[in-house]
Scaffold this motif. Structure first.
Motif, PDB file in Angstrom:
ATOM      1  N   UNK A   1      -6.229 -13.239  19.069  1.00  0.00           N
ATOM      2  CA  UNK A   1      -6.585 -14.555  19.615  1.00  0.00           C
ATOM      3  C   UNK A   1      -6.728 -14.488  21.139  1.00  0.00           C
ATOM      4  N   UNK A   2      -5.789 -13.811  21.791  1.00  0.00           N
ATOM      5  CA  UNK A   2      -5.839 -13.722  23.261  1.00  0.00           C
ATOM      6  C   UNK A   2      -7.075 -12.956  23.726  1.00  0.00           C
ATOM      7  N   UNK A   3      -7.381 -11.846  23.062  1.00  0.00           N
ATOM      8  CA  UNK A   3      -8.553 -11.063  23.469  1.00  0.00           C
ATOM      9  C   UNK A   3      -9.836 -11.831  23.159  1.00  0.00           C
ATOM     10  N   UNK A   4      -9.853 -12.544  22.055  1.00  0.00           N
ATOM     11  CA  UNK A   4     -11.036 -13.324  21.666  1.00  0.00           C
ATOM     12  C   UNK A   4     -11.417 -14.347  22.726  1.00  0.00           C
ATOM     13  N   UNK A   5     -10.422 -14.855  23.432  1.00  0.00           N
ATOM     14  CA  UNK A   5     -10.674 -15.889  24.443  1.00  0.00           C
ATOM     15  C   UNK A   5     -11.435 -15.361  25.660  1.00  0.00           C
ATOM     16  N   UNK A   6     -11.377 -14.029  25.886  1.00  0.00           N
ATOM     17  CA  UNK A   6     -12.031 -13.485  27.086  1.00  0.00           C
ATOM     18  C   UNK A   6     -13.169 -12.530  26.735  1.00  0.00           C
ATOM     19  N   UNK A   7     -13.576 -12.497  25.483  1.00  0.00           N
ATOM     20  CA  UNK A   7     -14.629 -11.570  25.056  1.00  0.00           C
ATOM     21  C   UNK A   7     -15.794 -12.323  24.442  1.00  0.00           C
ATOM     22  N   UNK A   8     -17.010 -11.792  24.634  1.00  0.00           N
ATOM     23  CA  UNK A   8     -18.171 -12.384  23.954  1.00  0.00           C
ATOM     24  C   UNK A   8     -18.242 -11.918  22.499  1.00  0.00           C
ATOM     25  N   UNK A   9     -17.481 -10.863  22.163  1.00  0.00           N
ATOM     26  CA  UNK A   9     -17.380 -10.407  20.778  1.00  0.00           C
ATOM     27  C   UNK A   9     -16.457 -11.335  19.997  1.00  0.00           C
ATOM     28  N   UNK A  10     -16.558 -11.298  18.686  1.00  0.00           N
ATOM     29  CA  UNK A  10     -15.633 -12.049  17.839  1.00  0.00           C
ATOM     30  C   UNK A  10     -14.499 -11.112  17.454  1.00  0.00           C
ATOM     31  N   UNK A  11     -13.287 -11.421  17.913  1.00  0.00           N
ATOM     32  CA  UNK A  11     -12.122 -10.567  17.675  1.00  0.00           C
ATOM     33  C   UNK A  11     -11.261 -11.219  16.607  1.00  0.00           C
ATOM     34  N   UNK A  12     -10.944 -10.477  15.534  1.00  0.00           N
ATOM     35  CA  UNK A  12     -10.159 -11.077  14.454  1.00  0.00           C
ATOM     36  C   UNK A  12      -9.232 -10.056  13.811  1.00  0.00           C
ATOM     37  N   UNK A  13      -8.218 -10.563  13.139  1.00  0.00           N
ATOM     38  CA  UNK A  13      -7.377  -9.702  12.314  1.00  0.00           C
ATOM     39  C   UNK A  13      -8.161  -9.363  11.052  1.00  0.00           C
TER      40      UNK A  13
END
Length: 196
Positions: free
Chosen positions: A56-68
């Protein structure tokens, strides 16, 4: 080129990381654009329960979609799937690359295991980039060897200066299995060059 559901990517990027991983992944994924023809699967050594908050934290600063990662996830361009802690994560099905999450035994002391992730991708014999980042131990060494044996993978390791712990990258470097060694600051630019 792998196409499914109107989605196209040229490479599967697998990443192994341990000590120092959250900040290192944040640095990497904040500098990679969504339009690159890539999909990413990550093993970060962490116990169960920690990955959703990190993603969730990385998703907030990336244009990629970061998920578990979830069992059955179909890999899609511009998405990053991080193995849940305490589970093994593998990639199956060369035609439609898909995540397989299990509670299989620890492999050489690790669950999730970088080796198991990398080796599962090697079996599919598709274009890939294997990346080994900061961390203790040698998890990833067997898997990188398997990827190199396919002749369809490029191997990148993080350099000592930018690693919190230079164990996992050093194992690959010492075995002369890497194609590139770069700082975490330079890694996103190298990835862009490799796929453009």
């Amino acid at each position: 080129m792998i196409t499914q559901s109107g989605n196209t990517f040229k490479y599967v990027v697998v990443i192994g990381v341990s000590t120092g991983g959250p900040q290192t992944l944040k640095e990497l994924f904040s500098n990679l654009p969504k339009e690159l023809p890539l999909t990413y699967v990550v093993v970060q050594h962490m116990p169960e329960g920690y990955i959703p908050n990190m993603a969730h934290r990385i998703n907030q600063i990336s244009s990629l979609t970061i998920k578990t990662a979830v069992n059955g996830d179909i890999l899609r361009q511009g998405e990053v799937y991080i193995s849940p802690g305490g589970h093994q994560c593998q990639i199956i099905n060369a035609a439609i690359p898909t995540i397989k999450i299990t509670t299989a035994a620890h492999y050489k002391g690790y669950r999730p295991s970088v080796n198991l992730l990398f080796s599962s991708l090697a079996k599919l014999n598709i274009n890939s980039i294997g990346i080994v980042l900061t961390g203790m131990g040698q998890d990833g060494l067997d898997g990188v060897q398997d990827l190199r044996n396919t002749n369809k993978s490029t191997i990148i390791v993080q350099d000592q200066a930018s690693s919190v712990v230079y164990g996992m990258p050093r194992a690959i470097y010492d075995a002369k299995l890497h194609d590139h060694i770069v700082s975490i600051n330079e890694m996103s630019n190298l990835i862009k060059k490799l796929v453009r």
